[in-house]
Enzyme design. Structure first.
Site, PDB file in Angstrom:
ATOM      1  N   GLU A 103     -47.543  20.466  21.674  1.00  0.00           N
ATOM      2  CA  GLU A 103     -46.497  21.455  21.344  1.00  0.00           C
ATOM      3  C   GLU A 103     -45.907  22.026  22.632  1.00  0.00           C
ATOM      4  O   GLU A 103     -45.653  23.221  22.737  1.00  0.00           O
ATOM      5  CB  GLU A 103     -47.099  22.594  20.494  1.00  0.00           C
ATOM      6  CG  GLU A 103     -47.744  22.111  19.219  1.00  0.00           C
ATOM      7  CD  GLU A 103     -48.299  23.225  18.339  1.00  0.00           C
ATOM      8  OE1 GLU A 103     -47.964  24.408  18.582  1.00  0.00           O
ATOM      9  OE2 GLU A 103     -49.072  22.910  17.433  1.00  0.00           O
ATOM     10  N   GLU A 105     -56.322  25.501  15.612  1.00  0.00           N
ATOM     11  CA  GLU A 105     -56.545  26.858  16.147  1.00  0.00           C
ATOM     12  C   GLU A 105     -57.777  27.567  15.568  1.00  0.00           C
ATOM     13  O   GLU A 105     -57.704  28.742  15.202  1.00  0.00           O
ATOM     14  CB  GLU A 105     -55.291  27.712  15.906  1.00  0.00           C
ATOM     15  CG  GLU A 105     -54.059  27.125  16.562  1.00  0.00           C
ATOM     16  CD  GLU A 105     -52.786  27.929  16.291  1.00  0.00           C
ATOM     17  OE1 GLU A 105     -52.864  28.980  15.645  1.00  0.00           O
ATOM     18  OE2 GLU A 105     -51.717  27.491  16.739  1.00  0.00           O
ATOM     19  N   HIS A 141     -48.466  25.782  25.236  1.00  0.00           N
ATOM     20  CA  HIS A 141     -47.380  26.770  25.247  1.00  0.00           C
ATOM     21  C   HIS A 141     -47.548  27.613  26.518  1.00  0.00           C
ATOM     22  O   HIS A 141     -48.460  28.430  26.600  1.00  0.00           O
ATOM     23  CB  HIS A 141     -47.459  27.673  24.018  1.00  0.00           C
ATOM     24  CG  HIS A 141     -47.231  26.955  22.734  1.00  0.00           C
ATOM     25  ND1 HIS A 141     -46.016  26.377  22.410  1.00  0.00           N
ATOM     26  CD2 HIS A 141     -48.048  26.709  21.681  1.00  0.00           C
ATOM     27  CE1 HIS A 141     -46.096  25.817  21.212  1.00  0.00           C
ATOM     28  NE2 HIS A 141     -47.315  25.995  20.744  1.00  0.00           N
ATOM     29  N   ASN A 198     -56.658  20.530  17.087  1.00  0.00           N
ATOM     30  CA  ASN A 198     -55.482  20.979  17.842  1.00  0.00           C
ATOM     31  C   ASN A 198     -55.614  22.482  18.131  1.00  0.00           C
ATOM     32  O   ASN A 198     -55.942  23.260  17.232  1.00  0.00           O
ATOM     33  CB  ASN A 198     -54.237  20.724  16.983  1.00  0.00           C
ATOM     34  CG  ASN A 198     -52.934  20.876  17.724  1.00  0.00           C
ATOM     35  OD1 ASN A 198     -52.737  20.253  18.765  1.00  0.00           O
ATOM     36  ND2 ASN A 198     -52.033  21.698  17.207  1.00  0.00           N
ATOM     37  N   ASP A 243     -44.102  23.617  25.543  1.00  0.00           N
ATOM     38  CA  ASP A 243     -42.909  24.354  25.950  1.00  0.00           C
ATOM     39  C   ASP A 243     -43.313  25.264  27.105  1.00  0.00           C
ATOM     40  O   ASP A 243     -44.453  25.712  27.184  1.00  0.00           O
ATOM     41  CB  ASP A 243     -42.219  25.106  24.800  1.00  0.00           C
ATOM     42  CG  ASP A 243     -43.118  25.987  23.975  1.00  0.00           C
ATOM     43  OD1 ASP A 243     -44.239  26.311  24.428  1.00  0.00           O
ATOM     44  OD2 ASP A 243     -42.711  26.382  22.869  1.00  0.00           O
TER      45      ASP A 243
HETATM   46  O1  G3I Z   1     -37.689  30.003   6.544  1.00  0.00           O
HETATM   47  C1  G3I Z   1     -37.830  31.419   6.534  1.00  0.00           C
HETATM   48  C2  G3I Z   1     -36.505  32.086   6.217  1.00  0.00           C
HETATM   49  O2  G3I Z   1     -36.120  31.724   4.913  1.00  0.00           O
HETATM   50  C3  G3I Z   1     -36.671  33.592   6.344  1.00  0.00           C
HETATM   51  O3  G3I Z   1     -35.466  34.200   6.149  1.00  0.00           O
HETATM   52  C4  G3I Z   1     -37.178  33.937   7.739  1.00  0.00           C
HETATM   53  C5  G3I Z   1     -37.419  35.443   7.889  1.00  0.00           C
HETATM   54  O4  G3I Z   1     -38.572  35.735   8.582  1.00  0.00           O
HETATM   55  O5  G3I Z   1     -38.412  33.267   7.961  1.00  0.00           O
HETATM   56  C6  G3I Z   1     -38.283  31.856   7.916  1.00  0.00           C
HETATM   57  O6  G3I Z   1     -39.557  31.295   8.139  1.00  0.00           O
HETATM   58  C7  G3I Z   1     -40.023  31.333   9.486  1.00  0.00           C
HETATM   59  C8  G3I Z   1     -40.375  29.906   9.882  1.00  0.00           C
HETATM   60  O7  G3I Z   1     -40.958  29.903  11.159  1.00  0.00           O
HETATM   61  C9  G3I Z   1     -39.165  28.980   9.884  1.00  0.00           C
HETATM   62  O8  G3I Z   1     -38.254  29.391  10.844  1.00  0.00           O
HETATM   63  C10 G3I Z   1     -41.258  32.197   9.553  1.00  0.00           C
HETATM   64  O9  G3I Z   1     -40.906  33.548   9.310  1.00  0.00           O
HETATM   65  C11 G3I Z   1     -41.901  32.071  10.912  1.00  0.00           C
HETATM   66  O10 G3I Z   1     -43.150  32.757  10.889  1.00  0.00           O
HETATM   67  C12 G3I Z   1     -42.147  30.619  11.234  1.00  0.00           C
HETATM   68  O11 G3I Z   1     -42.681  30.550  12.540  1.00  0.00           O
HETATM   69  C13 G3I Z   1     -43.335  29.347  12.850  1.00  0.00           C
HETATM   70  C14 G3I Z   1     -44.719  29.660  13.359  1.00  0.00           C
HETATM   71  O12 G3I Z   1     -45.358  28.450  13.737  1.00  0.00           O
HETATM   72  C15 G3I Z   1     -45.566  30.340  12.300  1.00  0.00           C
HETATM   73  O13 G3I Z   1     -46.890  30.454  12.705  1.00  0.00           O
HETATM   74  C16 G3I Z   1     -42.539  28.635  13.919  1.00  0.00           C
HETATM   75  O14 G3I Z   1     -41.303  28.193  13.387  1.00  0.00           O
HETATM   76  C17 G3I Z   1     -43.320  27.426  14.429  1.00  0.00           C
HETATM   77  O15 G3I Z   1     -42.685  26.904  15.570  1.00  0.00           O
HETATM   78  C18 G3I Z   1     -44.707  27.848  14.816  1.00  0.00           C
HETATM   79  O16 G3I Z   1     -45.430  26.714  15.212  1.00  0.00           O
HETATM   80  C19 G3I Z   1     -46.746  26.948  15.681  1.00  0.00           C
HETATM   81  C20 G3I Z   1     -47.557  25.733  15.381  1.00  0.00           C
HETATM   82  O17 G3I Z   1     -47.504  25.417  14.015  1.00  0.00           O
HETATM   83  C21 G3I Z   1     -49.000  25.921  15.809  1.00  0.00           C
HETATM   84  N1  G3I Z   1     -49.091  26.319  17.196  1.00  0.00           N
HETATM   85  C22 G3I Z   1     -48.282  27.465  17.561  1.00  0.00           C
HETATM   86  C23 G3I Z   1     -46.824  27.219  17.187  1.00  0.00           C
HETATM   87  C24 G3I Z   1     -45.963  28.319  17.702  1.00  0.00           C
HETATM   88  O18 G3I Z   1     -46.306  29.555  17.075  1.00  0.00           O
END
Ligand code: G3I
Length: 468
Positions: free
Chosen positions: A271, A163, A242, A205, A273
């Site tokens: 990725e 990105e 996405h 990516n 969806d």
């Molecule tokens: O694990 C913590 C948890 O302990 C806490 O209580 C909770 C409260 O906010 O957060 C949890 O972490 C979250 C994590 O996902 C796991 O679920 C983060 O806040 C959250 O920001 C994080 O989001 C991820 C996101 O990337 C961050 O940028 C998504 O799961 C993940 O699917 C997403 O993936 C990205 C790719 O890497 C790149 N392309 C876009 C894609 C979608 O945004």
């Protein structure tokens, strides 16, 4: 690979088995369960492709989740566990535990792993977010070297940089702390990754790069073309894909994938969806699969999660299984499209590498070989013209350099600064030499600039450098 002809024969045999002919039953049972496209991975494998998903370590003790993941997918991306903040929470102190959980689960199940992601402006650990300049550049390179070395031999492809381009109409780089270390940060990242894991495929990516006519797509395309022209080690481009109603699957998706593939890189949907439900969602999924299957170098598709409830945007129900693990209409359309076949991928996916990692090649150039790198970065833009800057970086001590800038008709370079230009007959190729002393020590940079009258063609110039 099972041909469509054999599959339809098998379909008839399975039906006939109900009639209890011992001979027919024997033939039916001899066919391996996954051989005829009854799962996503088996159907994709018929044309030499993989079908993958993102896995979250926290869900690996949910048996509905692991049953589906095991059965349907053969390429695994860690959803969050191999990002910079997860692997290097304190500078130079690496925590491999959650990444290892995913990598080990995948490999023990005979699946391959896409490493995600070595360098990204987001999900950086706190200590890195506050860094800048040379310290940040070195920290990024160290992260890449340590992580790619640790996982060497276990990763099919790395998302080396994620990105890095801006949304909107600029077609340029996203502002970030990494970008502010210098426009060459991306190629430096790829070189470090290649040195650490020479056998992994190295990918760029990004998202919103699906529509061929979008500036961001063009920006990434120009970077990849430039990297291929200058020998920066890039093997593949990942399209996150996405989609939702505001950002639907574009009708020119095939064109985008094919044009990138024509640069000499593999392309993958990394990725996927699509928010929605029912037949409209199913149809869009089918279109994406069809686009990939029609491009020989589109080597695989990964969906970003298993069930709708596992998705980072669960409320949009964007995946192939519902929250209870049932197959949705979208699943069936993907499976059917995979089974309908496509242009075979040239290199069927190979089993995970298991041998000893090879020694990384030396990163220093051969003795006596003076070398430099030219990087283009965008400047101001007007209706009729734009400015560009070329940064020359000495890879060794050099006593002189020259840089070639090629613009595309009807573009013309109308002004230059900080250098002495000469031109070829067409007026499209400018050779820039230093106005004074051209010597630079290894690692030093200098730059020159120019204005391009674009005549409606916003394509970036191609730049290269040679040194003595
Ligand atoms: O694990 C913590 C948890 O302990 C806490 O209580 C909770 C409260 O906010 O957060 C949890 O972490 C979250 C994590 O996902 C796991 O679920 C983060 O806040 C959250 O920001 C994080 O989001 C991820 C996101 O990337 C961050 O940028 C998504 O799961 C993940 O699917 C997403 O993936 C990205 C790719 O890497 C790149 N392309 C876009 C894609 C979608 O945004």
């Amino acid at each position: 690979m099972t041909t469509p002809r054999l599959r339809s024969t098998r379909g008839r045999l399975v039906t006939a088995a109900g009639g209890l002919s011992a001979a027919v039953l024997a033939v039916t049972l001899a066919v391996p369960a996954n051989a005829a496209g009854s799962t996503l991975q088996a159907a994709a494998a018929e044309s030499g492709r993989y079908f993958g998903t993102a896995i979250a370590a926290s869900r690996l003790n949910d048996s509905t989740y692991t049953t589906i993941a095991n059965r349907e997918f053969n390429m695994i991306t860690a959803e969050n566990e191999m990002k910079m903040d997860a692997l290097e929470p304190n500078q130079n102190q690496f925590n491999w535990s959650s990444g290892d959980r995913i990598v080990n689960w995948a490999r023990q199940s005979g699946k391959q792993v896409r490493g995600h992601a070595l360098a990204w402006h987001a999900q950086q650990p706190g200590w890195m977010q506050n860094m800048s300049g040379t310290a940040l550049r070195n920290a990024m390179l160290n992260h890449i070297t340590q992580v790619a070395t640790y996982y060497r031999g276990k990763i099919h492809s790395w998302d080396v940089v994620n990105e890095a381009f801006a949304d909107g109409n600029s077609g340029g780089r996203r502002d970030s702390n990494l970008q502010r270390t210098g426009g060459d940060w991306i190629e430096a990242a790829f070189r470090a990754a290649r040195a650490a894991d020479p056998n992994a495929k190295l990918c760029y990516n990004d998202y919103n790069t699906d529509n061929w006519s979008h500036a961001k797509t063009q920006g990434v395309y120009n970077m990849v073309r430039d990297f291929k022209a200058r020998g920066v080690p890039i093997d593949c481009v990942g399209f996150q894909a996405h989609f939702n109603s505001g950002n639907p699957v574009p009708s020119n998706y095939h064109t985008t994938l094919q044009n990138f593939a024509d640069l000499g890189v593999d392309v993958q949907i990394t990725e996927l969806d699509i928010e929605g439900s029912g037949s409209s969602q199913a149809q869009q999924y089918q279109g994406v699969v069809q686009a990939c299957l029609s491009v020989a170098r589109c080597t695989g598709i990964t969906v970003w999660g298993v069930r709708d409830t596992d998705s980072w945007r669960a409320s949009g129900t964007p995946l192939l299984f519902d929250g209870s693990g049932n197959k949705k209409a979208a699943y069936t359309s993907v499976l059917n499209q995979l089974n309908a076949g496509g242009t075979p991928a040239p290199n069927p996916t190979t089993p995970p590498p298991t041998g000893n990692p090879t020694t990384p090649p030396p990163t220093t150039p051969p003795p006596g070989g003076a070398s430099c790198t030219a990087t283009y970065s965008e400047g101001e833009k007007w209706n009729d013209r734009f400015n560009g800057t070329v940064t020359i970086r000495a890879n060794t001590n050099i006593s002189n350099w020259q840089s070639t800038v090629t613009v595309r008709s009807p573009q013309k370079i109308t002004a230059t600064w900080n250098g002495s230009p000469t031109w070829d007959g067409s007026g499209n190729v400018m050779t820039m030499r230093p106005s004074g002393n051209g010597s630079l020590a290894a690692g030093q940079t200098t730059s020159f600039g120019f204005t391009v009258s674009h005549g409606g063609n916003w394509t970036w110039p191609t730049v290269s450098c040679s040194a003595s």
